[in-house]
Design a protein around this motif. Sequence first.
Motif, PDB file in Angstrom:
ATOM      1  N   ALA A 164      13.635 -10.406   3.695  1.00 10.50           N
ATOM      2  CA  ALA A 164      12.502 -11.155   3.153  1.00 10.50           C
ATOM      3  C   ALA A 164      11.447 -11.328   4.239  1.00 10.50           C
ATOM      4  O   ALA A 164      11.743 -11.787   5.346  1.00 10.50           O
ATOM      5  N   SER A 196      13.480  -9.284  -2.487  1.00  5.15           N
ATOM      6  CA  SER A 196      12.891 -10.554  -2.053  1.00  5.15           C
ATOM      7  C   SER A 196      12.607 -11.459  -3.246  1.00  5.15           C
ATOM      8  O   SER A 196      12.851 -12.669  -3.206  1.00  5.15           O
ATOM      9  N   ARG A 225      12.427 -15.521  -2.768  1.00  6.07           N
ATOM     10  CA  ARG A 225      11.488 -15.558  -1.655  1.00  6.07           C
ATOM     11  C   ARG A 225      10.132 -15.018  -2.090  1.00  6.07           C
ATOM     12  O   ARG A 225       9.943 -14.624  -3.246  1.00  6.07           O
ATOM     13  N   GLY A 246       8.686  -7.679   1.312  1.00  8.49           N
ATOM     14  CA  GLY A 246       9.889  -7.439   2.102  1.00  8.49           C
ATOM     15  C   GLY A 246       9.652  -6.487   3.252  1.00  8.49           C
ATOM     16  O   GLY A 246       8.860  -5.535   3.161  1.00  8.49           O
TER      17      GLY A 246
END
Length: 671
Positions: A498, A615, A620, A624
């Motif tokens: 991430a 990600s 998140r 990425g």
Amino acid sequence: MTYNCQCKSVKPGRVDCNCPSHRRSNNNNQTRPRINRSTSPLLARRNSILLFCSSLLIFLSGSSDALANSFYSNTNTFDSKNRVFPTITTKTCTNLSNNSNNRKNNPPSPFHGWISRSFRGGSLRSLSSGINGKTQNDDDPVQQQLLQKQQLEQQQKQNNSQNNQLFDAAKSVPEDQHHPCTYIAEADLPTDVGNFRLRAYRITDNGGGAGGGMQKNKWLGTEPCLIYCKDKPLFGGEGENVPIRIHDQCFTSEVFRSKRCDCKEQLKLSLAYIRQNGGAIIYLQQEGRGIGLANKVAAYELQDMGLDTVDANIQLGLPEDCRQYGVVPSILRDVGISTIQLITNNPRKIERLTALGIDVVGTIPMVVERPNIHNRKYLQTKMDRMDHLNFGDLLSMENAESDTLSDVDSTDEVVNVAMNGMMKPRKKHVEEEAAAAIKSALAETDHAPPALGVTASADGYCIGRQSVEDAIAAVARGEIVVVVDDMDRENEGDFIMAADLATPETIATIIRYSSGVICVGMEGETLDRLELPPMLVNNEDPKGTAFTVTVDGAPEHGITTGISAGERALTIQLLANECTQPIDLRRPGHIFPLRAREGGVLTRDGHTEAAVDLSRLAGRHPSGVLCEIVSEENPTGMARLPELARMCKKNGWVMTSIVDIAQYRRDVEGL
């Protein structure tokens, strides 16, 4: 005696005549002039020195007591006999306070010490005029009595004025000002409450110097930090109604385990809350409400004598609250938080944060389970004199039972508890355990050697659905994973993580095992907002990888050359921060943003899309980090599946494939 000349009769020795006879006589009879000693510069200086010394002796003979008393009364020495502290001067209070009004209304005198006091005492009466302009007579009892009364009234007036200034300065709270801070680093923070991330900052002034305006109070630290839970989204979200705890350092409680306050318990309760519900803790180095550790211990001593926590500060000549919250807006902006729910019982803190422009939409109470015999008065004072809320039910409870160990507990049991069971008997000898661990680490896998590449099975998976779920969990924790593509495509493996959790350590690991060309897969909308156009209009890459112009973070964010692992991590975090603007980036640079196709791996089976999809699935920011892994066994080539499997086992990395990610999305999205 006369001479026959043109001057007729002129006495010898005169210079009235210029005739040859008189000139001869004048030269023979002229006498040396007499020195006037009263006009000698040396003697005049001697007389001045004697006069000055005489005056000084007279002055000192009459004011020695005033000099001694005033000098010793101005020293900050603790009177052990009477168990009191001396009165602190107003100058000390106004320096501690950041209130400009106090400084204007009560300016400290430049002669606040013994010089000014020596001219106020009655011991100079031998040089002063008495009542009604008459000279004082030490033998007159009436005059002495009147003089003493006049001196007492004057001294009382001065003491009252000084005490009023001292009290006003002590009661004043420093005015908050904005203090910018710079992000430094971020790392894992495993605790007994859960696994968190620790994000460190450093306060700077407008010129980039460390400390900034916070250095006006030398007892305030200049390195705040932010703590948030690893598996709860914080960055890149909406940033609204985020639970935030502003916690001030309490060394005595959090390190020495003191029971005089509830700071340690409140910190632990706050950690548990954000572990469950998300949010963050902003931890500020403001010991003892901003008065510093040594002053806090001095206040503790006064509390041992019966004063409460507010009066103890005032008795020391310190404000009841010296804390500053000017760094909070800068930290909230850095993590993209616009509105907060403040975890607090203190309404004054709400007022001060609101004055700084922070949108506090609500509060979350944080109250310890019950008081103890040592902190009950402290909690009562916070409610009665500092307007703290939510303590009514708490203070109606009985004190918690003492948790001290009984006398029957053995020394071994006490030490074993303190050392988390490290003194428990071992089931095996240490040598046997070490040998078993080494043997396990070096043992070859019992499974058949992996194939040269991945291919999909009948259910659509290659490595398996569990590999995707493990990879999603690892990405959410900020770890790197290995993602391989199809055997018929590149047949290579990429590191993926991430972007908003990139740290100097993880980026350094990626650089060590990879080609070093670090890319960041991003959505097209974000790239357009950051004004990052394609590197070329006509893309000739065989796989259609959509490179944009390369970037580094701007120098305002601490970027110098941009090539180090730490500075590349900063640039990556800027790319993954919704608050970043085009002006925050410099072009070209050392990070390669890539435009991911809309639809992810279901549209294009590339590592760029895999990085964005993983990600997003991990909760998140949808961007990425990705970088190709080179071979350790053949440094001139790329690592293939068999070697990648060995590397993952050796380093504990999770491995999955693009094919598995695509099939996982079809399953969970019902496609």
